[in-house]
Motif scaffolding. Structure first.
Motif: not given
Length: 577
Positions: A460-475, A479-487
């Motif tokens: 996900e390239d949007r910071i706000a959506n990354q933060q949201l997904m981190r909170e949801i997955l923590n609940r 264990n979550s990791e993030f990538a800013d783009n497809g590459r």
């Protein structure tokens, strides 16, 4: 005495006294007969002479009239050939080629094909170089006895020629060619092609605009609604919880408004297709009821559903679109009813247009505010409600009913309503369904265990959506990791094993489609991970493309937590946890 009689008497009765009685009386009678005969002969001759003169005069008159008629016919024929807007050509075979025997018409004159230039000349002599080949080919076909047509050009003029052989005793004696100018028609065709290209480009631009707008609107809304839902579930005082619930309610209204506008735009652009699948009508009606039952109970109104015994237990229809129609109608019924009831009924409306189909009738009845008679014509108009005051009191875009109407028509049915102000409204629509339902599509195995311990990659390239997904997955204990783009996602999937990859579609450097294709193709540890698209697009072609590149499912923004949890639960089974 008649001269002829006297000569015969002197010749055959010499010396006889012709005056002696009774010979004299006899001869007098004979003489009288000769005189009468002579008179008759003279009369006949005069009659024959008169008749002959009359016949000669009549014959001469007829000859003159025939010559005049022939001259007039020839002149008419000449004028017809020369004055007709098209062109008439005739040709015959002479040696290895063809020789023109006739060339007439206004078109021939404009082309400079005068009789002096064309008649008696070979085809190659007068045919334009840029149109010679196709026309000569048509000449050869016609000489073989085939009637045909060909388009050709003479300079800047486009022509259409029709060739018909003239056959005598089974042999082609001559070919008649009639040609007309089609320059304007060809220009019109070119303009139509250009207009079609422009329309297709505009349609593609509109589709791209819808996709972009969907993405740009839904993506921030995803963060707004997601964080609001998290805050509502967190420990806050009652006043702030009320504020947050208001924000959540307003966000859901905004979501509904956006979906209505995007749905209407897709229908207007002709981008909505009907996809039939197995449907259990009773389950579908119950599902819609469950969505509005809490709201109905809160308002103190009764919610009744009825499915007639003659309704097939299973059928084939577009379940999603049918559900959308019912949601629009039932949502309005609940919204505009303050007391009384809302009733949804389904029954059979008879056979369909084909032997394998049947018509189903759906009715949604309410005892709400009703519709004034002078407002009935506005009901199915876009962005319109029966009364502008209802927008202020109840809200809404006025698109739900027009969307429903057009979806019903796409499904082979019609929709109408009856209403009385202050008494209530009943909407009735029919759709055509296949009685033979297809076999249910194979479904992924579901699991009821909690998705704790899953290793999740969020692309996900949007910071706000990354933060949201981190909170949801923590609940959810993931264990979550993030990538800013497809590459970055492809690189991470090649190095580490993930149980599920949640993939955005529109990203810089590399989009979700290419990233998924590469992850599936490379022999990395996450090659067989469950990949779920998370997209703001609702276009069916986008969702189909997700399946084509190897994604297992599609979630749409704004994200619903329960939908994400269901996908995580499916990943639990795949991971062996």
């Amino acid at each position: 005495m008649n001269k002829l009689l006297a000569r015969q008497l002197r010749k055959h009765l010499p010396g006889v006294d012709l005056d002696a009685e009774p010979l004299r009386s006899f001869l007098a009678a004979v003489d009288m007969a000769y005189q009468e005969l002579q008179q008759d002969c003279d009369h006949i001759e005069r009659t024959l002479e008169l008749t002959s003169n009359e016949l000669t005069e009549a014959n001469e008159r007829l000859r003159r009239e025939a010559e005049q008629n022939l001259r007039q016919l020839n002149e008419t024929y000449r004028q017809t050939l020369e004055l007709q807007e098209g062109m008439i050509l005739c040709f015959r075979r002479e040696g290895p080629g063809f020789v023109h025997t006739l060339c007439r018409g206004q078109l021939a004159t404009r082309l400079g094909w005068t009789p002096q230039r064309a008649e008696g000349k070979s085809a190659e002599t007068i045919l334009p170089e840029n149109g010679r080949a196709p026309l000569l080919h048509a000449y050869a076909r016609a000489w073989e006895g085939e009637s045909c047509a060909v388009e050709f050009a003479s300079g800047a003029i486009s022509l259409l020629a029709c060739l018909r052989p003239r056959v005598s005793e089974g042999k082609v004696e001559e070919v008649i060619v009639s040609a007309i100018e089609i320059t304007t028609l060809k220009q019109f065709e070119q303009e139509l092609r250009l207009a079609k290209d422009r329309a297709e480009r505009a349609d593609r631009a509109k589709s791209e605009f819808l996709a972009v707008m969907s993405h740009e609107i839904r993506t921030p809304l995803n963060a707004i609604l997601g964080f609001t839902e998290l805050l509502v579930e967190s420990e806050v005082d009652e006043q702030r919880r009320l504020w947050l619930q208001t924000v959540a309610s307003s966000g859901e209204s905004l979501r509904a408004l956006i979906e209505d506008i995007l749905d209407f735009s897709k229908i207007e652009a002709g981008m909505v297709e009907i996809h039939k699948q197995r449907v259990v009508i009773l389950d579908l009606v119950r599902n819609v009821k469950s969505m509005f039952l809490g709201r109905a109970i809160a308002k103190g109104i009764q919610f009744i559903t009825e499915v007639a015994p003659d309704v097939p237990g299973e059928c084939s229809a577009d379940a999603n679109r049918l559900k959308q129609i019912l949601i629009n109608l039932v949502g309005n019924a609940v919204k505009f009813t303050s007391n009384g009831l809302v009733r949804v009924r389904v029954d059979s409306a008879g056979p369909g247009a084909h032997p394998s189909t049947t018509l189903l009738r759906f009715s949604v009845e309410d005892t709400g505010i009703g519709i004034q008679p002078d407002h009935h014509e506005r009901i199915f108009k876009p962005f319109s409600q029966a009364d502008s005051s209802t927008t202020r009191v109840y809200g809404g875009t006025g698109l739900g009913l027009v969307i429903s109407q057009r979806l019903v028509r796409l499904m082979g049915g019609e929709i109408h309503f009856t209403s009385e102000a202050g008494v209530g409204t009943t909407f009735v629509f029919t759709i055509e369904v296949d009685r033979a339902a297809p076999a249910p599509a194979p479904r992924d195995k579901t699991f009821t265990v909690a998705p704790y311990g899953l290793h999740v990659l969020v692309v996900e390239d949007r910071i706000a959506n990354q933060q949201l997904m981190r909170e949801i997955l923590n609940r959810f204990g993931c264990n979550s990791e993030f990538a800013d783009n497809g590459r970055q996602a492809v690189d991470s999937a090649a190095k580490r094993k993930y149980d599920i990859i949640i993939m955005d579609l529109q990203m810089p450097e590399m989009d979700g489609f290419d990233a998924t294709r590469l992850i599936r193709a490379q022999p990395g540890p996450s090659r067989d991970a469950r990949i779920v698209a998370l997209t703001a697009s609702t276009l069916s072609e986008q969702h189909s493309r997700c399946r084509e590149v190897g994604m297992d499912a599609v979630l749409t923004k704004p994200l619903r937590f329960e939908a994400l949890k269901a996908e995580l639960a499916l990943a639990v089974g795949n991971s062996g946890l």
